[in-house]
Design a protein around this motif. Structure first.
Motif, PDB file in Angstrom:
ATOM      1  N   ASP A  21       0.794  -1.229   0.000  1.00  0.00           N
ATOM      2  CA  ASP A  21       0.000   0.000   0.000  1.00  0.00           C
ATOM      3  C   ASP A  21       0.828   1.282   0.000  1.00  0.00           C
ATOM      4  N   HIS A  46       3.182  -5.311   3.260  1.00  0.00           N
ATOM      5  CA  HIS A  46       2.167  -6.163   3.878  1.00  0.00           C
ATOM      6  C   HIS A  46       2.037  -7.459   3.078  1.00  0.00           C
ATOM      7  N   ARG A 113      -6.891 -13.218   1.583  1.00  0.00           N
ATOM      8  CA  ARG A 113      -7.121 -11.793   1.335  1.00  0.00           C
ATOM      9  C   ARG A 113      -7.973 -11.607   0.077  1.00  0.00           C
ATOM     10  N   ARG A 116     -11.513 -12.325   0.845  1.00  0.00           N
ATOM     11  CA  ARG A 116     -12.084 -11.181   1.570  1.00  0.00           C
ATOM     12  C   ARG A 116     -12.444 -10.067   0.574  1.00  0.00           C
ATOM     13  N   GLY A 145      -5.634  -4.151  -1.291  1.00  0.00           N
ATOM     14  CA  GLY A 145      -6.186  -3.968   0.040  1.00  0.00           C
ATOM     15  C   GLY A 145      -7.274  -2.906   0.056  1.00  0.00           C
ATOM     16  N   ARG A 146      -7.786  -2.677   1.256  1.00  0.00           N
ATOM     17  CA  ARG A 146      -8.858  -1.683   1.380  1.00  0.00           C
ATOM     18  C   ARG A 146      -8.448  -0.292   0.898  1.00  0.00           C
ATOM     19  N   PRO A 147      -7.162   0.114   1.041  1.00  0.00           N
ATOM     20  CA  PRO A 147      -6.796   1.431   0.493  1.00  0.00           C
ATOM     21  C   PRO A 147      -7.055   1.533  -1.018  1.00  0.00           C
ATOM     22  N   HIS A 162     -10.384   9.546   1.277  1.00  0.00           N
ATOM     23  CA  HIS A 162      -9.988   8.262   1.848  1.00  0.00           C
ATOM     24  C   HIS A 162     -10.726   7.967   3.167  1.00  0.00           C
ATOM     25  N   GLU A 163     -10.680   8.941   4.086  1.00  0.00           N
ATOM     26  CA  GLU A 163     -11.305   8.753   5.400  1.00  0.00           C
ATOM     27  C   GLU A 163     -12.804   8.518   5.252  1.00  0.00           C
ATOM     28  N   PHE A 166     -13.633   5.022   4.199  1.00  0.00           N
ATOM     29  CA  PHE A 166     -13.580   4.070   5.316  1.00  0.00           C
ATOM     30  C   PHE A 166     -14.774   4.251   6.238  1.00  0.00           C
ATOM     31  N   ARG A 180     -11.388  -9.981   7.764  1.00  0.00           N
ATOM     32  CA  ARG A 180     -10.389 -10.864   7.165  1.00  0.00           C
ATOM     33  C   ARG A 180      -9.838 -11.764   8.253  1.00  0.00           C
TER      34      ARG A 180
HETATM   35  P1  AMP Z   1      -6.507  -4.423   4.513  1.00  0.00           P
HETATM   36  O1  AMP Z   1      -5.173  -5.005   4.902  1.00  0.00           O
HETATM   37  O2  AMP Z   1      -6.827  -4.615   3.069  1.00  0.00           O
HETATM   38  O3  AMP Z   1      -7.628  -4.864   5.423  1.00  0.00           O
HETATM   39  O4  AMP Z   1      -6.373  -2.822   4.684  1.00  0.00           O
HETATM   40  C1  AMP Z   1      -5.822  -2.311   5.853  1.00  0.00           C
HETATM   41  C2  AMP Z   1      -5.325  -0.910   5.596  1.00  0.00           C
HETATM   42  O5  AMP Z   1      -6.437  -0.030   5.415  1.00  0.00           O
HETATM   43  C3  AMP Z   1      -4.560  -0.343   6.759  1.00  0.00           C
HETATM   44  O6  AMP Z   1      -3.161  -0.636   6.658  1.00  0.00           O
HETATM   45  C4  AMP Z   1      -4.795   1.147   6.643  1.00  0.00           C
HETATM   46  O7  AMP Z   1      -3.856   1.711   5.722  1.00  0.00           O
HETATM   47  C5  AMP Z   1      -6.160   1.235   5.998  1.00  0.00           C
HETATM   48  N1  AMP Z   1      -7.220   1.520   6.992  1.00  0.00           N
HETATM   49  C6  AMP Z   1      -7.844   0.641   7.815  1.00  0.00           C
HETATM   50  N2  AMP Z   1      -8.808   1.253   8.554  1.00  0.00           N
HETATM   51  C7  AMP Z   1      -8.793   2.559   8.180  1.00  0.00           C
HETATM   52  C8  AMP Z   1      -9.562   3.712   8.572  1.00  0.00           C
HETATM   53  N3  AMP Z   1     -10.559   3.644   9.473  1.00  0.00           N
HETATM   54  N4  AMP Z   1      -9.260   4.890   7.980  1.00  0.00           N
HETATM   55  C9  AMP Z   1      -8.297   4.975   7.041  1.00  0.00           C
HETATM   56  N5  AMP Z   1      -7.534   3.932   6.632  1.00  0.00           N
HETATM   57  C10 AMP Z   1      -7.777   2.730   7.188  1.00  0.00           C
END
Ligand code: AMP
Ligand code: FE
Ligand code: FE
Ligand code: ZN
Length: 294
Positions: A21, A46, A113, A116, A145-147, A162-163, A166, A180
């Motif tokens: 990320d 990661h 992953r 997920r 990933g989620r980002p 971004h915020e 989430f 996950r």
């Molecule tokens: P993942 O590993 O795909 O579940 O994504 C995890 C990543 O998402 C983290 O390393 C953060 O960079 C980002 N992340 C998780 N929760 C938040 C949040 N509430 N706000 C902003 N970024 C988040």
């Protein structure tokens, strides 16, 4: 161009590329480490070694000492604490090699992953978001990933930033959240040791174990499971916290480690080698001690 910054005698043992990320390519990250004059850099993406492996030839050319690392998502279960904590476990492979068993386990984590991500895309579509897994994966490289979901949701206008993405869709508290699976920390420590690595608790402040007694019991529990080190220096640690964790490292005979947790433009306040407002300076001796240990 930014002024040349000399960090001779210092290392950075925690940095991300765009294989996970971060925003820098492996080549760009190596170039930045060389530009600021770091002695050594560990790439700790990661759940993937792809960025490290891609960076190797660039590091050789630049004369930069590159360390194989990785950051793993694990879950820490503590007696008398009702919900488990997400613990990021760093693993360093100072010999540069890693066992096949560890690689196979990593492959299984990556499949988990992907599963997920598939469920998350489905959950978003049920909330009338026009998104497919393929679209999101086209933005990630080795690891999606989620980002990456967040950036696409912003681009498509479902979230303002971004915020917001989430808060509305992706965060642990959001309506369509998909959890996950993560291994127990002790299990991950065992696998890292088997793989020839040194397991280290990343940014311990983020465990939010506010009570120092609880913190001490958690570290003792992990030391017993084979933990090798504690990330004492990190962008999220004030000088007082660095002192605090250095004390724990000494008390439990754990290697002190440190790094910026650089993510490029994803976390613009964090500078490689220097952290936030220069709160990070990791002495070369930390890496030397790690190498002597093995
Ligand atoms: P993942 O590993 O795909 O579940 O994504 C995890 C990543 O998402 C983290 O390393 C953060 O960079 C980002 N992340 C998780 N929760 C938040 C949040 N509430 N706000 C902003 N970024 C988040
Ligand atoms: Fe990250
Ligand atoms: Fe982390
Ligand atoms: Zn990190």
């Amino acid at each position: 161009m930014a002024p040349h910054i000399q960090l001779r005698g210092f290392v950075d043992l925690h940095a991300h590329t765009n294989a996970s990320d971060g925003s820098f390519t492996p080549a760009e990250l190596v170039a930045e480490a060389a530009r600021i004059g770091l002695d050594a850099l560990a790439i700790t993406d990661h759940e993937t070694f792809a960025g490290y492996e891609e960076a190797l030839p660039y590091a050789r050319e630049a004369g930069l000492d590159l360390v194989r690392g990785i950051e793993l998502n694990t879950r820490l279960y503590l007696p008398d604490v009702d919900h488990p904590r997400d613990l990021h476990l760093l693993a360093y492979f100072p010999a540069g090699t890693v066992s096949n068993t560890f690689r196979e386990w990593l492959g299984a984590q990556q499949n988990e992953r992907r599963e997920r991500n598939r469920k998350l895309a489905e959950s978003l579509r049920r909330q009338d978001v026009d998104i497919t897994l393929e679209e999101v994966e086209a933005r990630g490289r080795s690891i999606t990933g989620r980002p990456h979901f967040a950036r696409l949701l912003v681009k498509k206008g479902y979230a303002t930033d971004h915020e917001d993405a989430f808060r509305r869709y992706l965060g642990d508290e959001a309506p369509g959240f998909v959890e996950r699976m993560a291994p127990a920390t002790e299990e991950a420590i065992r696998l890292v040791l088997e793989g020839g690595g040194v397991p280290v608790v990343a940014h311990p402040v983020r465990l939010s174990l506010k009570d120092p007694g609880l913190e001490r019991r958690a570290i003792a529990q992990l030391k017993h499971a084979g933990l090798g080190g504690l990330e004492v220096i990190h962008s999220d640690h004030s000088a007082a916290l660095q002192q605090h964790y250095a004390g724990f490292a000494q008390e439990f005979d754990l290697l002190p480690t440190g790094g910026s947790d650089f993510h490029g433009t994803v976390k613009p306040r964090v500078a490689l080698g220097r952290g936030v407002e220069d709160n990070v300076r990791v002495p070369r001796a930390f890496l030397e001690r790690m190498r002597e240990l093995r």
